[in-house]
Design an enzyme around this catalytic site. Structure first.
Site, PDB file in Angstrom:
ATOM      1  N   ARG A 137       1.008  -1.452   0.210  1.00 32.45           N
ATOM      2  CA  ARG A 137       0.155  -0.239   0.518  1.00 32.45           C
ATOM      3  C   ARG A 137       0.660   1.564   0.056  1.00 32.45           C
ATOM      4  O   ARG A 137       0.826   1.763  -0.225  1.00 32.45           O
ATOM      5  CB  ARG A 137      -0.869  -0.366   1.192  1.00 32.45           C
ATOM      6  CG  ARG A 137      -1.746   1.425   1.764  1.00 32.45           C
ATOM      7  CD  ARG A 137      -2.346   0.897   2.674  1.00 32.45           C
ATOM      8  NE  ARG A 137      -4.077   0.442   2.386  1.00 32.45           N
ATOM      9  CZ  ARG A 137      -3.895  -0.612   2.466  1.00 32.45           C
ATOM     10  NH1 ARG A 137      -3.491  -0.838   4.252  1.00 32.45           N
ATOM     11  NH2 ARG A 137      -4.807  -1.422   2.929  1.00 32.45           N
ATOM     12  N   TYR A 138       1.307   1.090   0.996  1.00 30.71           N
ATOM     13  CA  TYR A 138       2.820   2.669   0.631  1.00 30.71           C
ATOM     14  C   TYR A 138       4.152   2.496   0.136  1.00 30.71           C
ATOM     15  O   TYR A 138       4.464   1.401  -0.957  1.00 30.71           O
ATOM     16  CB  TYR A 138       3.375   2.506   1.979  1.00 30.71           C
ATOM     17  CG  TYR A 138       1.927   3.494   3.722  1.00 30.71           C
ATOM     18  CD1 TYR A 138       1.159   4.205   3.450  1.00 30.71           C
ATOM     19  CD2 TYR A 138       1.609   1.528   4.014  1.00 30.71           C
ATOM     20  CE1 TYR A 138       0.204   3.848   4.089  1.00 30.71           C
ATOM     21  CE2 TYR A 138       1.139   1.612   5.238  1.00 30.71           C
ATOM     22  CZ  TYR A 138       0.357   2.652   5.374  1.00 30.71           C
ATOM     23  OH  TYR A 138      -0.854   3.249   5.737  1.00 30.71           O
ATOM     24  N   ARG A 141       6.995  -0.265   2.144  1.00 33.63           N
ATOM     25  CA  ARG A 141       7.020  -0.742   2.279  1.00 33.63           C
ATOM     26  C   ARG A 141       5.937  -1.494   2.530  1.00 33.63           C
ATOM     27  O   ARG A 141       5.176  -1.219   1.601  1.00 33.63           O
ATOM     28  CB  ARG A 141       6.801  -0.233   4.053  1.00 33.63           C
ATOM     29  CG  ARG A 141       5.677  -0.003   4.236  1.00 33.63           C
ATOM     30  CD  ARG A 141       6.545   1.397   5.359  1.00 33.63           C
ATOM     31  NE  ARG A 141       5.408   2.548   5.614  1.00 33.63           N
ATOM     32  CZ  ARG A 141       4.752   4.024   5.208  1.00 33.63           C
ATOM     33  NH1 ARG A 141       5.804   3.575   4.253  1.00 33.63           N
ATOM     34  NH2 ARG A 141       4.396   4.106   5.936  1.00 33.63           N
ATOM     35  N   CYS A 154      -8.501 -13.242  18.641  1.00 30.67           N
ATOM     36  CA  CYS A 154      -8.693 -12.015  18.718  1.00 30.67           C
ATOM     37  C   CYS A 154      -9.923 -11.668  17.766  1.00 30.67           C
ATOM     38  O   CYS A 154     -10.771 -11.730  16.669  1.00 30.67           O
ATOM     39  CB  CYS A 154      -7.645 -10.589  19.080  1.00 30.67           C
ATOM     40  SG  CYS A 154      -6.596 -10.850  19.628  1.00 30.67           S
ATOM     41  N   CYS A 157     -10.231  -9.421  14.996  1.00 31.72           N
ATOM     42  CA  CYS A 157      -9.441  -9.423  14.557  1.00 31.72           C
ATOM     43  C   CYS A 157      -9.559  -8.955  12.793  1.00 31.72           C
ATOM     44  O   CYS A 157     -10.624  -8.948  12.236  1.00 31.72           O
ATOM     45  CB  CYS A 157      -8.863 -10.723  14.279  1.00 31.72           C
ATOM     46  SG  CYS A 157      -7.560 -11.468  12.536  1.00 31.72           S
ATOM     47  N   ARG A 159      -8.192  -9.693   9.826  1.00 32.70           N
ATOM     48  CA  ARG A 159      -8.108 -10.939   8.903  1.00 32.70           C
ATOM     49  C   ARG A 159      -8.955 -12.140   9.821  1.00 32.70           C
ATOM     50  O   ARG A 159      -8.159 -13.113   9.314  1.00 32.70           O
ATOM     51  CB  ARG A 159      -6.524 -10.827   9.047  1.00 32.70           C
ATOM     52  CG  ARG A 159      -5.230  -9.961   8.419  1.00 32.70           C
ATOM     53  CD  ARG A 159      -4.298 -10.379   8.435  1.00 32.70           C
ATOM     54  NE  ARG A 159      -3.507  -9.087   7.592  1.00 32.70           N
ATOM     55  CZ  ARG A 159      -2.414  -8.543   9.005  1.00 32.70           C
ATOM     56  NH1 ARG A 159      -2.124  -8.676   9.726  1.00 32.70           N
ATOM     57  NH2 ARG A 159      -1.646  -7.357   8.071  1.00 32.70           N
ATOM     58  N   ASP A 316     -11.059  -1.708  13.529  1.00 34.59           N
ATOM     59  CA  ASP A 316     -11.889  -1.892  12.548  1.00 34.59           C
ATOM     60  C   ASP A 316     -12.868  -1.957  11.866  1.00 34.59           C
ATOM     61  O   ASP A 316     -13.854  -3.245  12.830  1.00 34.59           O
ATOM     62  CB  ASP A 316     -10.731  -2.489  11.521  1.00 34.59           C
ATOM     63  CG  ASP A 316      -9.334  -2.021  10.957  1.00 34.59           C
ATOM     64  OD1 ASP A 316      -8.808  -1.007  10.971  1.00 34.59           O
ATOM     65  OD2 ASP A 316      -8.379  -2.968  11.459  1.00 34.59           O
ATOM     66  N   ASP A 353      -6.961   3.764  10.282  1.00 33.68           N
ATOM     67  CA  ASP A 353      -7.049   2.756   9.515  1.00 33.68           C
ATOM     68  C   ASP A 353      -7.854   3.277   8.367  1.00 33.68           C
ATOM     69  O   ASP A 353      -8.823   2.355   8.672  1.00 33.68           O
ATOM     70  CB  ASP A 353      -6.192   1.338   9.816  1.00 33.68           C
ATOM     71  CG  ASP A 353      -5.402   0.868   9.113  1.00 33.68           C
ATOM     72  OD1 ASP A 353      -4.819   1.619   7.953  1.00 33.68           O
ATOM     73  OD2 ASP A 353      -4.527  -0.258   9.005  1.00 33.68           O
ATOM     74  N   LYS A 360      -2.762   4.362   7.524  1.00 36.34           N
ATOM     75  CA  LYS A 360      -3.021   5.152   9.067  1.00 36.34           C
ATOM     76  C   LYS A 360      -3.370   6.303   8.678  1.00 36.34           C
ATOM     77  O   LYS A 360      -2.840   6.964   8.019  1.00 36.34           O
ATOM     78  CB  LYS A 360      -2.261   4.253   9.552  1.00 36.34           C
ATOM     79  CG  LYS A 360      -2.177   2.894   9.883  1.00 36.34           C
ATOM     80  CD  LYS A 360      -0.853   2.909  10.664  1.00 36.34           C
ATOM     81  CE  LYS A 360      -0.268   0.959  10.944  1.00 36.34           C
ATOM     82  NZ  LYS A 360      -0.495   0.098   9.135  1.00 36.34           N
TER      83      LYS A 360
END
Length: 399
Positions: A137-138, A141, A154, A157, A159, A316, A353, A360
């Site tokens: 995305r960036y 990185r 969690c 989550c 994902r 999210d 995000d 972010k």
């Protein structure tokens, strides 16, 4: 290199400062939930991983819940699996039906009610995926997802869609490494999952070695909740291996002060002694940590463990997590309630995000009241206003 064993407590901290209890016989949780576990078993990360609570029947034996909730909770687990290490369950207060530790990992009725609210991929990670497992995305990185499993799952989550017990095939990991190797703009990789530290040391060493062999890759970061949920995994062998691949950073994920146990502090201390900087990325969760004092205790406790409070994420909008999400104003309120009342190092950056892959975005209170001619009017944490002489360029009119 040889990494010295950490002291029983993080330097400069007492057990009372770090955690409410140590999870040992006679402490909260372990003696109640797992009285048969020997010290050797309890301190063995593979025993912990193997004995995770993954079925509703197991959870109900340890923490009974009303019969009318069975079908709803069972339905939740059809959408997203459960996994709770014995260690992490031992942090739960069984007498608190709204326990903030249990709320993070156990399927509850609210998750059933909101199971159709939200998105499977709210951050559009797959839209920015040039090869499976990579999110680029960036400009400089990438995110590299090398694992589909975690020590704990969690409920919020981001994902959920990929969280399975199957290991990511080696051929897919090699394709990710190959993409980074042929993309010179990439200087920084976040190795995530799932949780990379649930892999065996030898396997993870091989993956990191392939990455470190790429000439233009400068920084490797690992995202892990293992120091929180399975601190036994952070042993000398793992730390010595990680130290071979410097410069390497680890981002940890503590959400609540009760997670700052002596065991977690010792795990973080081992990583620090291996020369690995630690940053914490917390998620703002309703009923877990959505109060100024809770986050303050979390962040000052992290500072004692030499872990920098880095981000506080707005939760999210993932499917089934609406009951855990707070208004954005709550995060701003928490940051404002900390600024000036504790050291700046202990104040995390509150971020959203952005859905759809926007990245972010830092969100915070506004300390600029306005402008009065050549003066900028500012306010401090107490609400007092101050003038800062800041002349506008010639020919520019004040707003």
């Amino acid at each position: 290199m040889t990494i010295p064993h950490p002291p029983p407590h993080t330097p400069g901290s007492s057990e009372a400062d770090i955690a409410e209890t140590r999870t040992e016989p006679g402490g909260r949780g372990r003696s109640r939930f797992f009285p048969q576990a020997t010290d050797a078993e309890w301190n063995d990360w593979k025993w912990q991983f193997k004995h995770r609570i993954t079925r509703l029947e197991e959870l109900a034996t340890l923490l009974p819940f009303p019969e009318k909730e069975w079908e709803m909770r069972r339905e939740v687990l059809r959408d997203f699996r459960m996994g709770i290490t014995p260690y992490y369950l031992s942090l739960v207060d069984p007498d608190d039906p709204a326990d903030p530790i249990l709320r993070q990992v156990a399927p509850i009725v609210e998750e059933y009610v909101f199971r159709d609210v939200g998105d499977e991929d709210p951050l559009a990670e797959e839209s920015f995926s040039p090869v499976p497992g990579i999110t680029h995305r960036y400009p400089d990185r990438v995110l590299m997802v090398i694992s589909n499993s975690c020590a704990i799952y969690c409920r919020y989550c981001t994902r959920k869609r990929i969280m399975y017990e199957d290991a990511v095939p080696d051929v897919e990991i090699d394709r990710m490494v190959d993409y980074i190797a042929r993309t010179p703009a990439v200087r920084d990789v976040v190795v995530s999952g799932g949780d990379p530290l649930t892999y065996g040391t030898k396997k993870l060493d091989g993956i990191l070695g392939k990455l470190r062999a790429i000439p233009h890759l400068e920084i490797i970061r690992i995202g892990s909740r293992v120091p929180v949920s399975l601190p036994q995994r952070i042993d000398d062998e793992l730390c010595e291996m990680l130290a071979k691949h410097h410069p390497l950073w680890v981002n940890v994920h503590f959400n609540h002060p009760r997670e700052l146990t002596v065991e977690a502090a010792e795990a973080c201390d081992r990583l620090s002694r291996a020369g690995i900087p630690l940053n914490n990325q917390a998620v703002l969760l309703k009923g877990v940590n959505d109060e100024v004092e809770t986050i303050r205790q979390l962040c000052t406790g992290l500072m004692k463990m030499r872990v920098r409070p880095y981000y506080l994420y707005q939760c999210d909008p993932i499917s089934g997590s609406a009951h855990l999400r707070t208004p954005v104003e709550k995060g701003i309120e928490i940051v404002e309630g900390m600024r000036g009342h504790t050291t700046g190092y202990a104040v995390p950056t509150f971020v959203i995000d952005a859905p759809g892959g926007g990245g972010k975005l830092p969100i915070g209170p506004d300390y600029v009241v306005g402008r009065d001619g050549d003066d900028l009017v500012l306010r401090n944490y107490k609400g007092a206003t101050f003038r800062y002489h800041d002349p506008l360029p010639l020919g520019v009119a004040a707003p």
